[in-house]
Design a protein around this motif. Structure first.
Motif, PDB file in Angstrom:
ATOM      1  N   LEU A  90       0.853  -1.287  -0.143  1.00 57.58           N
ATOM      2  CA  LEU A  90       0.508   0.166  -0.044  1.00 57.58           C
ATOM      3  C   LEU A  90       0.241   1.503  -0.129  1.00 57.58           C
ATOM      4  N   THR A  91       2.034   0.748   0.390  1.00 54.62           N
ATOM      5  CA  THR A  91       2.856   2.118   0.365  1.00 54.62           C
ATOM      6  C   THR A  91       3.080   2.758  -0.971  1.00 54.62           C
ATOM      7  N   SER A  92       3.081   1.635  -2.267  1.00 53.09           N
ATOM      8  CA  SER A  92       3.376   2.307  -3.318  1.00 53.09           C
ATOM      9  C   SER A  92       2.329   3.421  -3.555  1.00 53.09           C
ATOM     10  N   MET A  93       1.569   3.372  -2.609  1.00 51.77           N
ATOM     11  CA  MET A  93      -0.071   4.061  -3.522  1.00 51.77           C
ATOM     12  C   MET A  93       0.168   5.543  -2.620  1.00 51.77           C
ATOM     13  N   THR A  94       0.512   4.981  -0.837  1.00 43.87           N
ATOM     14  CA  THR A  94       0.396   6.408  -0.056  1.00 43.87           C
ATOM     15  C   THR A  94       1.904   7.084  -0.374  1.00 43.87           C
ATOM     16  N   GLU A  95       3.148   6.906  -0.926  1.00 42.03           N
ATOM     17  CA  GLU A  95       4.532   7.570  -0.836  1.00 42.03           C
ATOM     18  C   GLU A  95       4.100   8.307  -2.255  1.00 42.03           C
ATOM     19  N   ALA A  96       3.356   7.969  -3.667  1.00 39.87           N
ATOM     20  CA  ALA A  96       2.701   8.497  -4.413  1.00 39.87           C
ATOM     21  C   ALA A  96       1.767   9.249  -4.657  1.00 39.87           C
ATOM     22  N   ASP A  97       1.941  10.116  -5.750  1.00 36.38           N
ATOM     23  CA  ASP A  97       1.245  11.365  -5.693  1.00 36.38           C
ATOM     24  C   ASP A  97       0.257  11.135  -7.305  1.00 36.38           C
ATOM     25  N   GLY A  98       0.469  10.133  -7.836  1.00 39.35           N
ATOM     26  CA  GLY A  98      -0.049  10.017  -9.032  1.00 39.35           C
ATOM     27  C   GLY A  98       0.286   8.514 -10.081  1.00 39.35           C
ATOM     28  N   PHE A  99       0.128   8.014 -11.264  1.00 42.85           N
ATOM     29  CA  PHE A  99       0.027   7.237 -11.598  1.00 42.85           C
ATOM     30  C   PHE A  99       0.744   7.274 -13.191  1.00 42.85           C
ATOM     31  N   VAL A 100       1.418   6.216 -14.116  1.00 49.16           N
ATOM     32  CA  VAL A 100       1.498   6.805 -15.369  1.00 49.16           C
ATOM     33  C   VAL A 100       0.613   5.557 -15.650  1.00 49.16           C
ATOM     34  N   PHE A 101       0.459   5.976 -17.103  1.00 51.40           N
ATOM     35  CA  PHE A 101       0.043   4.097 -17.615  1.00 51.40           C
ATOM     36  C   PHE A 101       1.347   3.938 -18.492  1.00 51.40           C
ATOM     37  N   LEU A 102       1.642   2.831 -18.329  1.00 55.03           N
ATOM     38  CA  LEU A 102       2.239   1.794 -19.506  1.00 55.03           C
ATOM     39  C   LEU A 102       2.066   1.229 -19.982  1.00 55.03           C
ATOM     40  N   ASP A 103       1.679   1.335 -21.858  1.00 55.95           N
ATOM     41  CA  ASP A 103       1.261   0.474 -22.651  1.00 55.95           C
ATOM     42  C   ASP A 103       1.984  -1.262 -22.460  1.00 55.95           C
ATOM     43  N   ILE A 104       1.245  -2.207 -22.877  1.00 56.18           N
ATOM     44  CA  ILE A 104       2.485  -3.403 -22.809  1.00 56.18           C
ATOM     45  C   ILE A 104       2.791  -3.353 -23.864  1.00 56.18           C
TER      46      ILE A 104
END
Ligand code: AMP
Ligand code: MG
Length: 400
Positions: free
Chosen positions: A371-385
């Motif tokens: 869950l820390t990958s979410m709590t320490e992050a501000d957002g996400f980058v979408f990476l396609d296959i």
């Protein structure tokens, strides 16, 4: 298994059109206007002063002129007399310009003594006068369909007497968690039990969307229990969000229960990481459409799939083009996706003094149980296959 793009398109196809309703101005704040509004009066409504000072005739007011103060026009209380030549009327900001006056001399530009002013600075004709209808005239279009009702737009509606306003309704949402291992946050887990994190998390996430959470329940991994809870959830809300129990395990009953209750499966499993076992179904009963998002149980997968699929759906149902808030950033390290599934790579934003756009720093621990990958992050980058993005490239970061 379908792709992220296909999943998005299927959800969009089945999302009901926004419905409109009338709400009081305070209840409608943050929602989207369902019709246009025209000005009910001119703006300004009447010609008034932009400064505290004195209403004069410009031709009387050369520097050094002395003008007796004959009356006062204050906000909400107009002067009793018209302005006679070679006199002044005291005036405050927003007060009606007295008949006969054409110019305002601000207090800063004159001295006041023994009931008269002496002009210190020759005014420009018409200065500090706000003319009636100089902003717009009665009948002008002031608020438009599709605009979100921000505080400024609430003020504009209020100025024009719009006490009840037509906006798109907030969808109702029901939340159902599943799992024998879960205990409420207020309880102490025994043995291999764990605390239910998804319910508080999604309650918070739903609140951020301005949709209405109308029902919350938890069901054990028991077919009858899941059916009963899902039945209640589906009759209570436009959108049902479930967590856990959507995978291939012996104890995963969401899909089966949904089918029993008349839902039609639109897809199950998406080529994405995290969130592969996501399930989506719809039911049309007596003309009412209910969407069911069966999200995976791992809190990271739950939140990522909520943010990527459910949040924009709720936004669309409220007439918002999207609720996705995103920023451009420069990637600080290479990102490659060789998992054979699209990936939501979580990043932290670093704002360096002097640089125009932030840096996106990928977080090291991205497993779906972390869950820390979410709590320490501000957002996400979408990476396609198979996507590989090099350090220094510009990427779009969707904010949490
Ligand atoms: P499931 O999708 O039911 O197989 O759950 C996947 C994982 O997520 C398991 O390790 C569950 O214990 C965990 N999980 C499921 N629901 C929740 C929840 N509400 N809160 C925290 N963890 C959960
Ligand atoms: Mg489970």
């Amino acid at each position: 298994m379908i792709s992220v793009l296909e999943a998005t398109q299927i959800i969009e196809q089945h999302t009901p059109k926004p419905q409109s309703t009338i709400k009081s101005l305070s209840e409608a704040a943050g929602l989207v206007l369902a019709r246009d509004y025209a000005a009910s009066e001119d703006s300004p409504r009447f010609t008034n002063s932009a400064m505290d000072g004195f209403a004069v005739r410009c031709e009387d007011s050369l520097s050094g002129a002395r003008l007796p103060i004959m009356d006062e026009s204050s906000a909400g209380r107009e002067a009793q007399s018209t302005l006679a030549p070679r006199t002044a009327i005291r005036i405050s900001t927003g007060a009606l310009l007295p008949l006969g006056a054409d110019t305002i001399v601000p207090v800063e530009d004159c001295t006041v003594e023994n009931g008269a002013i002496t002009i210190q600075k020759t005014p420009v004709q018409g200065q500090f006068v706000r003319r009636q209808a100089s902003e717009y005239a009665c009948g002008a279009l002031i608020l438009r369909t599709g605009q979100e009702l921000t505080p400024a737009r609430v003020a504009l509606a209020a100025q024009h007497g719009v006490a009840a306003i037509e906006v798109f309704t907030q969808p109702t949402v029901a939340l159902l968690s599943t799992g024998n291992e879960l205990v409420d946050v207020s309880e102490t887990p025994a043995g291999t039990q764990i605390r239910n994190a998804n319910v508080p998390m999604l309650t918070a996430a739903i609140r951020q969307t301005s949709a209405c959470l109308v029902f919350t329940a938890h069901a054990e991994d028991d077919f009858e229990q899941v059916c009963a809870a899902l039945d209640k959830a589906a009759s209570a809300a436009d959108v049902v969000v479930t967590t856990g129990g959507a995978s291939v395990g012996e104890h995963d009953f969401i899909k089966q229960a949904a089918q029993t209750l008349g839902f039609e499966t639109m897809f199950w499993r998406v080529r994405q990481k995290p969130g592969k076992p996501m399930f989506f179904a719809t039911r049309i009963l007596e003309g009412r459409t209910t969407l069911l998002f069966g999200l995976p149980g791992n809190p990271v997968s739950t939140l990522m799939t909520f943010l990527y699929y459910v949040r924009p759906t709720l936004a669309r149902m409220m007439g918002k083009s999207t609720m996705e808030r995103s920023v451009q950033a420069v990637l600080s390290a290479d990102l490659a996706n060789m998992h054979g599934r699209a990936e939501f790579a979580r990043v932290r934003l670093k704002y360096e003094a002097g640089s125009e756009i932030p840096e996106a720093v990928p977080l090291p621990k991205q497993d779906s149980n972390m869950l820390t990958s979410m709590t320490e992050a501000d957002g996400f980058v979408f990476l396609d296959i198979d996507a590989a993005v090099q350090s220094g490239s510009r990427v779009r970061v969707v904010l949490f």
